[in-house]
Design an enzyme around this catalytic site. Structure first.
Site, PDB file in Angstrom:
ATOM      1  N   LYS A  31      43.987  64.893 -14.104  1.00 49.06           N
ATOM      2  CA  LYS A  31      43.141  64.925 -15.335  1.00 49.06           C
ATOM      3  C   LYS A  31      42.619  66.257 -15.716  1.00 49.06           C
ATOM      4  CE  LYS A  31      40.647  61.234 -15.787  1.00 49.06           C
ATOM      5  NZ  LYS A  31      39.493  60.329 -15.317  1.00 49.06           N
ATOM      6  N   ARG A 100      33.915  62.564 -14.641  1.00 50.00           N
ATOM      7  CA  ARG A 100      35.087  61.926 -14.731  1.00 50.00           C
ATOM      8  C   ARG A 100      35.534  62.094 -13.333  1.00 50.00           C
ATOM      9  NH1 ARG A 100      38.042  63.727 -19.928  1.00 50.00           N
ATOM     10  NH2 ARG A 100      39.279  61.732 -19.791  1.00 50.00           N
ATOM     11  N   GLY A 109      40.756  52.038  -8.174  1.00 47.39           N
ATOM     12  CA  GLY A 109      40.057  52.397  -7.205  1.00 47.39           C
ATOM     13  C   GLY A 109      39.019  53.489  -7.021  1.00 47.39           C
ATOM     14  N   MET A 111      36.168  56.173  -8.752  1.00 46.24           N
ATOM     15  CA  MET A 111      35.027  55.829  -9.520  1.00 46.24           C
ATOM     16  C   MET A 111      35.340  55.729 -11.006  1.00 46.24           C
ATOM     17  SD  MET A 111      31.487  57.454  -9.676  1.00 46.24           S
ATOM     18  CE  MET A 111      31.684  58.283 -11.184  1.00 46.24           C
ATOM     19  N   ARG A 344      48.807  62.981 -19.866  1.00 43.87           N
ATOM     20  CA  ARG A 344      49.227  63.181 -18.833  1.00 43.87           C
ATOM     21  C   ARG A 344      51.008  62.757 -19.197  1.00 43.87           C
ATOM     22  NH1 ARG A 344      46.488  58.073 -15.891  1.00 43.87           N
ATOM     23  NH2 ARG A 344      47.225  56.789 -17.634  1.00 43.87           N
ATOM     24  N   HIS A 464      53.065  40.924   5.817  1.00 47.05           N
ATOM     25  CA  HIS A 464      54.116  40.648   6.318  1.00 47.05           C
ATOM     26  C   HIS A 464      55.229  39.958   5.229  1.00 47.05           C
ATOM     27  CE1 HIS A 464      56.635  37.172   8.603  1.00 47.05           C
ATOM     28  NE2 HIS A 464      56.399  38.100   9.578  1.00 47.05           N
ATOM     29  N   SER A 794      79.867  59.646  13.243  1.00 47.42           N
ATOM     30  CA  SER A 794      79.250  58.797  12.239  1.00 47.42           C
ATOM     31  C   SER A 794      77.881  58.467  12.844  1.00 47.42           C
ATOM     32  CB  SER A 794      79.829  57.679  11.810  1.00 47.42           C
ATOM     33  OG  SER A 794      79.381  56.709  10.875  1.00 47.42           O
ATOM     34  N   CYS A 862      76.267  55.849   8.916  1.00 50.54           N
ATOM     35  CA  CYS A 862      76.734  54.604   8.244  1.00 50.54           C
ATOM     36  C   CYS A 862      75.527  53.506   8.367  1.00 50.54           C
ATOM     37  CB  CYS A 862      77.922  54.091   9.177  1.00 50.54           C
ATOM     38  SG  CYS A 862      77.895  54.130  10.747  1.00 50.54           S
ATOM     39  N   TYR A 882      79.125  62.866   4.101  1.00 50.92           N
ATOM     40  CA  TYR A 882      79.138  61.845   3.514  1.00 50.92           C
ATOM     41  C   TYR A 882      77.963  60.600   3.895  1.00 50.92           C
ATOM     42  CZ  TYR A 882      81.612  59.095   7.041  1.00 50.92           C
ATOM     43  OH  TYR A 882      81.967  58.548   8.253  1.00 50.92           O
TER      44      TYR A 882
HETATM   45  P1  ADP Z   1      40.321  56.836 -16.769  1.00 50.70           P
HETATM   46  O1  ADP Z   1      40.754  57.745 -15.564  1.00 50.70           O
HETATM   47  O2  ADP Z   1      39.857  55.610 -16.180  1.00 50.70           O
HETATM   48  O3  ADP Z   1      41.172  57.187 -17.893  1.00 50.70           O
HETATM   49  P2  ADP Z   1      38.351  58.612 -18.018  1.00 50.70           P
HETATM   50  O4  ADP Z   1      37.590  59.967 -17.289  1.00 50.70           O
HETATM   51  O5  ADP Z   1      39.636  59.321 -18.862  1.00 50.70           O
HETATM   52  O6  ADP Z   1      38.739  57.656 -17.038  1.00 50.70           O
HETATM   53  O7  ADP Z   1      37.453  58.144 -19.010  1.00 50.70           O
HETATM   54  C1  ADP Z   1      37.078  56.910 -19.318  1.00 50.70           C
HETATM   55  C2  ADP Z   1      36.968  56.866 -20.849  1.00 50.70           C
HETATM   56  O8  ADP Z   1      35.827  57.631 -21.507  1.00 50.70           O
HETATM   57  C3  ADP Z   1      38.181  57.228 -21.780  1.00 50.70           C
HETATM   58  O9  ADP Z   1      38.304  56.258 -22.740  1.00 50.70           O
HETATM   59  C4  ADP Z   1      37.812  58.551 -22.209  1.00 50.70           C
HETATM   60  O10 ADP Z   1      38.479  58.868 -23.164  1.00 50.70           O
HETATM   61  C5  ADP Z   1      36.108  58.313 -22.472  1.00 50.70           C
HETATM   62  N1  ADP Z   1      35.728  59.800 -22.204  1.00 50.70           N
HETATM   63  C6  ADP Z   1      35.661  60.518 -20.853  1.00 50.70           C
HETATM   64  N2  ADP Z   1      35.000  61.504 -21.389  1.00 50.70           N
HETATM   65  C7  ADP Z   1      34.778  61.612 -22.562  1.00 50.70           C
HETATM   66  C8  ADP Z   1      33.748  62.542 -23.141  1.00 50.70           C
HETATM   67  N3  ADP Z   1      33.496  63.542 -22.942  1.00 50.70           N
HETATM   68  N4  ADP Z   1      33.464  62.037 -24.653  1.00 50.70           N
HETATM   69  C9  ADP Z   1      34.087  61.005 -25.027  1.00 50.70           C
HETATM   70  N5  ADP Z   1      34.793  60.234 -24.493  1.00 50.70           N
HETATM   71  C10 ADP Z   1      34.971  60.502 -22.924  1.00 50.70           C
HETATM   72 MG    MG Z   2      41.474  58.372 -19.070  1.00 50.22          MG
END
Ligand code: ADP
Ligand code: MG
Ligand code: MG
Length: 912
Positions: A31, A100, A109, A111, A344, A464, A794, A862, A882
């Site tokens: 990100k 973020r 998973g 935060m 991304r 399993h 082989s 093989c 091969y």
């Molecule tokens: P995730 O990894 O779950 O996508 P994000 O960090 O992208 O988490 O953020 C969760 C939500 O909050 C997303 O919809 C993102 O666009 C929004 N968001 C994050 N930062 C900002 C910001 N600075 N201003 C407005 N919206 C934000």
């Molecule tokens: Mg996001």
């Protein structure tokens, strides 16, 4: 300082968005790296900075933030405040930020993001005044306490949700936008109360403290249970750490001319270019995906806010051209101004991956080598499984009742059964069954083998059921938690209350994880139809088939490794050839000794005189020869490696216990059968504790006179027949389980005599090669000596893995592998992907020693690994000639061999 220690360089832990770029994912996370890239492309990204994964690693290792971090964050925060012209949480006009998480690989998973950091009792009024909107300010504040309370302070999120619901009920409104400033102000008080009550402390009012706590919570979340589980399942290393992004807030919840959305630059399911995405007016952050209100299709934004829409389209084009790939994005519109919050390279289906790769070539955005990197063998394998006809899943007779983890691909239909014994019994009676369990254990093995597919309600990709099913190539859906499996009542219950009783037909899709009640019709994959030659890749063909054809052509053009098939009969050989095999790398002769021929083998083993022995061999010879003639014909002009008999003797003889009982009973009745008694003596004599380590392979050939020479004669005569018929047979004779060159010398000497006889008698030069399998550590270690006597090696990596590790595949996959995978001893079963450091090192050493002794030595593999993407890259890297794999894996091996060449895979590189 000791002399050999590097002088300490001050590490930089914080990067402004203007300082990073997309190639710094290791340091800035995905990100952060992409926010920086967009910033530097001049796109409208709210200013901010990224705390590196290095800082996280220090924190996780030492238990506290690196000492320099605080000052560095302060310096970047100062700069941000300067740029924005306001201070974090400033009472009359607060700067607000989001905190973020963002690791190198996107990872559920971790935060959740906390928005609106910097709001407090003091600054909420300032925000209201600045925005001229009191409702907005209180809405933002209640969101902050809610998100912060839940994700940073660990308060149960439901408590906030319930309070919110209650507020809506009290107002008799259905959505949050209908709550007014007063309602929200009330909620803020309530939320603060929840926080104090649950945590024993007040919601922090100091903006910097809010930010620091949130940053630390992101670091901590790297080691949360969910994150760890996900990493184990996806084989993401545990030591990467996560970055933290601090980003100034923009607001989509400032009224109807604001909003937030997500978009893709093309369809992630089909690959087509177009406008794909969702938009939600007057909303913030996750609202758009949380389903709290109905979103509108992105195309409608054009009528809502044409200027922003046009700009967004432009930006998406910029991003696609820049990343030269499908991108997904998050954006927010604040009072008519567009902001980019994330991008991304987007995930896509296997079909879309192939389509997009070729489309991008056509658009001139990527070259053909790059197209090869954009797809992989796992995706191709997915496209080759038969699939359910999705159009037939909603017609009443069939209904989706749940979804679990797609653990082992394929489409399976059968009667639900709830225990292994029933599965075996019903399957014996000719019925197709799906074994349904909460989870499986080694006792379920027979049932798993008997079933078409396996469904469990618990466990993940390393459970399993998942591990064993993948090993068997059997369809499996695991962890379908919404299904209540009741083993005693022999039924399972779906969320809607729908009950599946034992015997009811269900369908499971191991490629998507879907579970259906009823029989979903299965259709063959169009990609397999193409490989089979039943669909031509011309203009009429569907786009996917054409894309696969182009990519395969590219791969074949690039690859250095040849690809052969493991095939034992003419039918498999013919299919393998259609799939692109360039010969047979392993023809097992075992099956040629089963069925009605078993009796002849029994006679051979029990022979007490030379005459008896010769008679049995003479009876086997024409049968063997016939098999080879067919095989050489199917593979005319291509090499066919025939392995002389390998399996342990007991496989041909009656079971010791059964036979003992029979003889004992007969003797008790005074009706002793002399043949049986003789057989029993032989079986006792040949009985082994560890047959896999016993009398098999070359040992068998040396102990039973005439066995191998009979096989060699059959091969030579079959080749002579084919040559006489105008064919071009290219047989290679392979000696199994050699541990020392002396064994090979004995067999070779005999074989050469036989070949010379046949050549002379038939007046042909057969050009037969004689080589060996390398499947024992001793053979690998003494490969230099063995090469003196072998035309080819082989690598039998299945046995080599067993003998190197000292465990038997049949036993261990079902017993302790699950524990090993869960504890992280293996990332993946060494039978699935070659263990580079152990087994791989033996192979590499043998390649070097073999080539040194004999530069023209042919080298192949093989074992099953020959069709495993990751392993193919390794074999390319160490310079094999091969790989050989089962017919169905051949396209995968071709593709990965091409990718390995295009990517310049060394022996250390991987296929990702
Ligand atoms: P995730 O990894 O779950 O996508 P994000 O960090 O992208 O988490 O953020 C969760 C939500 O909050 C997303 O919809 C993102 O666009 C929004 N968001 C994050 N930062 C900002 C910001 N600075 N201003 C407005 N919206 C934000
Ligand atoms: Mg996001
Ligand atoms: Mg073997």
């Amino acid at each position: 300082m000791p002399e050999n220690q590097e002088p300490h360089v001050t590490q930089k832990f914080v990067y402004d968005f203007t300082e990073g770029n997309k190639d710094l994912k290791d340091l800035l996370g995905g990100k952060g790296a992409n926010l920086a890239e967009m910033t530097n492309l001049g796109l409208p990204v709210p200013p901010g900075f990224t705390i590196t994964t290095e800082a996280c690693k220090v924190y996780l290792d030492s238990g506290s933030e690196p000492p320099a971090l605080r000052d560095e964050v302060s310096a970047h925060l100062d700069a941000l405040e300067e740029k924005m012209g306001k201070k974090l949480g400033q009472a009359d006009d607060p700067l607000l930020v989001s905190v973020r998480s963002g690791a190198k690989f996107s990872m559920p998973g971790m935060m959740d993001t906390v928005l609106n950091i910097g709001l407090s009792d003091a600054s909420v009024a300032g925000l209201a005044a600045q925005a001229g909107d009191e409702r907005f300010a209180w809405d933002s504040y209640r969101r902050l306490i809610q998100m912060f309370g839940k994700t940073v302070l660990g308060v149960d999120g439901d408590l906030f949700e319930e309070a919110l619901e209650e507020a809506k009920r009290a107002r008799n409104v259905s959505t949050d936008v209908d709550l007014d400033a007063g309602d929200l102000k009330g909620l803020v008080e309530q939320f603060k109360g929840i926080v104090s009550e649950r945590t024993g402390r007040d919601f922090p009012q100091d903006p910097r403290e809010q930010m620091d706590l949130a940053i630390r919570a992101v670091f901590d979340s790297w080691n949360g249970e969910r994150a760890k589980l996900y990493r184990r399942q996806e084989r993401i290393p545990h030591d990467l750490g996560t970055a933290v992004n601090v980003c100034s807030m923009v607001f989509g919840n400032l009224g109807p001319d604001s909003g937030t959305g997500v978009a893709f630059t093309r369809d992630p399911a089909g690959g087509q270019q177009g406008v794909y995405g969702d938009y939600l007016a007057n909303a913030q952050g996750e609202d758009v995906v949380a389903g709290i209100r109905n979103t509108v299709p992105l195309a409608e934004l054009e009528t809502i806010d044409k200027k922003s829409y046009d700009q967004l389209m432009q930006i998406m084009e910029t991003l696609e051209n820049h990343y030269r790939d499908l991108c997904d994005i998050e954006f927010t519109i604040e009072r008519g101004k567009l902001w980019m919050l994330q991008t991304r390279v987007g995930k896509r289906t296997a079909a879309a991956a192939f389509r997009i790769a070729t489309q991008l070539v056509d658009q001139g955005l990527i070259d053909e080598t790059e197209a090869l990197r954009r797809v992989n063998g796992a995706q191709l394998a997915q496209l080759m499984f038969p699939r359910f006809d999705e159009s037939r899943t909603g017609d009443g007779a069939v209904e989706r009742i749940g979804r679990g983890i797609a653990a082992s691909p394929g489409a399976a239909v059968g009667a639900a059964v709830f225990d292994s014994a029933t599965a075996v019994a019903r399957a014996r009676a000719g019925e197709k069954v799906i074994l349904v369990r909460r989870e499986t254990n080694p006792d379920d093995l027979d049932g798993m083998i008997a079933a078409e597919g396996i469904l469990t309600s618990r466990g993940g990709k390393t459970s399993h059921a998942a591990v064993v099913a993948r090993g068997m190539g059997k369809t499996c859906v695991c962890g379908a938690e919404e299904l209540q499996v009741d083993l005693r009542q022999r039924r399972m219950t779906a969320p809607g209350g729908l009950v599946v009783e034992e015997g009811d037909v269900i369908s499971i899709d191991g490629s998507t994880g879907s579970v259906y009640r009823g029989e979903v019709p299965v259709v063959p994959s169009p990609v397999v139809e193409y490989f089979e030659g039943r669909t031509r890749p011309d203009e009429q063909a569907d786009e996917l088939v054409r894309a696969v054809h182009r990519i395969m052509t590219l791969a074949d053009g690039e690859r250095r490794l040849r690809v052969r098939a493991n095939a034992d009969n003419a039918e498999d050989a013919a299919r393998a050839r259609r799939f692109g095999a360039q010969g047979i790398g392993l023809c097992r002769t075992e099956h040629m000794f089963l069925g009605e021929r078993r009796e002849l083998v029994e006679r051979l083993v029990l022979a007490e005189t030379d005459e008896e022995c010769e008679a049995a061999l003479a009876a086997l010879l024409p049968l063997q020869k016939g098999d080879f003639v067919e095989l050489f014909e199917a593979m005319d002009g291509l090499p066919v490696t025939v392995r002389l008999l390998d399996p342990p003797l007991h496989e041909f003889l009656p079971d010791l216990t059964e036979l003992s009982v029979r003889v004992a009973l007969a003797e008790a009745r005074g009706e002793a059968d002399e043949d049986d008694q003789r057989l029993l003596r032989a079986v006792r004599r040949l009985h082994e504790q560890n047959p896999m380590l016993g009398l098999r392979g070359v040992r068998l050939g040396l102990v039973i006179p005439g066995l191998f020479t009979m096989q060699v004669r059959a091969i030579a005569e079959a080749a002579a027949d084919r040559a006489a018929a105008g064919g071009d047979p290219r047989a290679e004779i392979m000696i199994p389980l050699v541990g020392t060159v002396q064994e090979l010398e004995c067999v070779r000497e005999e074989a050469e005599k036989v070949i010379a006889e046949v050549q002379q008698a038939r007046g042909v030069d057969l050009k037969l090669l004689i080589g060996t399998m390398i499947e024992l550590p001793r053979a690998a270690v003494t490969a230099g000596q063995i090469a003196e006597c072998a035309d080819f090696f082989s690598f039998g990596t299945n046995d080599l893995t067993q003998t190197t590790w000292g465990f038997s595949r049949d036993d261990v996959e079902a017993s302790f592998f699950t524990a090993y995978l869960e504890k992280g001893v293996f990332g993946v079963s060494p039978f699935e992907t070659i263990d580079r450091d152990g087994v791989g090192a033996l192979v590499r050493g043998a390649v070097e020693a073999g080539r040194a002794a004999r530069p023209d030595l042919k080298l192949g593999v093989c074992g099953e690994h020959g069709g495993d993407p990751e392993s193919v890259h390794f074999f390319h890297g160490i310079g094999l000639d091969y790989v050989s794999c089962s017919p169905f894996r051949i396209p995968v091996a071709r593709l990965e061999a091409g990718r390995a060449a295009a990517m310049g895979s060394g022996e250390g590189s991987d296929s990702r």
